[in-house]
Design a protein around this motif. Sequence first.
Motif, short mmCIF file in Angstrom:
data_model
loop_
_atom_site.label_atom_id
_atom_site.label_comp_id
_atom_site.label_asym_id
_atom_site.label_seq_id
_atom_site.Cartn_x
_atom_site.Cartn_y
_atom_site.Cartn_z
N MET A 1 1.91 -16.57 -32.52
CA MET A 1 2.97 -17.53 -32.86
C MET A 1 3.67 -17.98 -31.58
N SER A 2 3.88 -19.30 -31.43
CA SER A 2 4.51 -19.85 -30.24
C SER A 2 5.98 -19.48 -30.19
N LYS A 3 6.49 -19.32 -28.98
CA LYS A 3 7.90 -19.09 -28.75
C LYS A 3 8.56 -20.45 -28.54
N VAL A 4 9.48 -20.82 -29.44
CA VAL A 4 10.06 -22.16 -29.46
C VAL A 4 11.52 -22.13 -29.03
N ALA A 5 11.87 -23.00 -28.07
CA ALA A 5 13.26 -23.15 -27.62
C ALA A 5 13.89 -24.36 -28.29
N ILE A 6 15.18 -24.26 -28.58
CA ILE A 6 15.94 -25.38 -29.14
C ILE A 6 16.90 -25.89 -28.07
N ILE A 7 16.80 -27.18 -27.77
CA ILE A 7 17.72 -27.83 -26.83
C ILE A 7 18.39 -29.00 -27.55
N ASP A 75 12.03 -25.45 -16.42
CA ASP A 75 12.59 -24.10 -16.38
C ASP A 75 12.45 -23.40 -17.74
N THR A 76 12.68 -24.16 -18.81
CA THR A 76 12.61 -23.58 -20.16
C THR A 76 11.19 -23.18 -20.52
N LEU A 77 10.22 -23.99 -20.09
CA LEU A 77 8.82 -23.70 -20.41
C LEU A 77 8.25 -22.52 -19.63
N LYS A 78 9.01 -22.01 -18.68
CA LYS A 78 8.60 -20.78 -18.00
C LYS A 78 8.78 -19.57 -18.92
N GLU A 79 9.69 -19.73 -19.89
CA GLU A 79 10.00 -18.62 -20.81
C GLU A 79 9.49 -18.90 -22.22
#
Length: 289
Positions: A1-7, A75-79
């Motif tokens: 499962m992908s790790k998804v960030a919310i901005i 930067d966010t896509l590094k995590e």
Amino acid sequence: MSKVAIITDSNSGITQEEGQKLGVIVVPMPFTIAGVDYLEDINLTQEEFYDKLNDDEDVSTSQPSPGYLMDLWDDTLKEYDEIVYIPMSSGLSSSCSSATTLAMDDDYEGKVFVVNNQRISVTMRNSVLDAIRLVDEGKSAAQIKEILETDKFNSSIYIMLDTLYYLKKGGRITPAAAALGTILRIKPVLQIQGEKLDSFAKARTTLQGQKIMLNAIKDDAEKRFGGLSPDNVRIDAAFTHDTEKATEWKKMIENAFPGFDVHMDPLSLSVSCHIGPGALAVTITKILK
């Protein structure tokens, strides 16, 4: 499962501090006041903004620069594997279309998903909260974008202005119309539903305007959203600058709609600079099932 960030951006009403608590990245909206650049909630507080507005300083709004957004995404896509970016409504700013174009770059295609669900302020905040829940349910960024955009017209904002000065200053009404409205003590009620900020009604008193907005919320709940109940719709509030007046308004909303947990935020500075202090707003959002 992908790790998804919310901005999201500060037009959601989510502060930097609240964003940290929610696990959401908040992009501060840029402003130029009297030739000086500021970032909302970074080096420009609500109080400082209204002090400058009351001093009749020249205020212009802008959008996050492409370089800023790309650096943030990188930067966010590094995590994280994917990003859901929820900016303010495309009908009120070009920031959404600019971000959508950036997301088409090879570096971001399939990784950054820009949501155009045409909301702002508390309704936009509700979209962010929905996105957080969808991430927790295991949805991908592409699925979240599709769900939120399908849901985009299921909200309304009604705003009563205390003054016509800032609409005149921004060229949205003529000086003659502003002068006549001031003489007649007209308090315009505006509506944001989807892409547009439109005139909804004209009130002669604050109380009349408040009743117009509350009735509009009831009509939306019953005619558009399938019923007025806390498990079906959210009812929230917003305001510009006058906290004491806003607190009384929130109580009035809660009395009109018992059983609802009414959240209230200051309106974003991007909206406030066009309508001025003393404005009151109420919003309705159909709960995303």
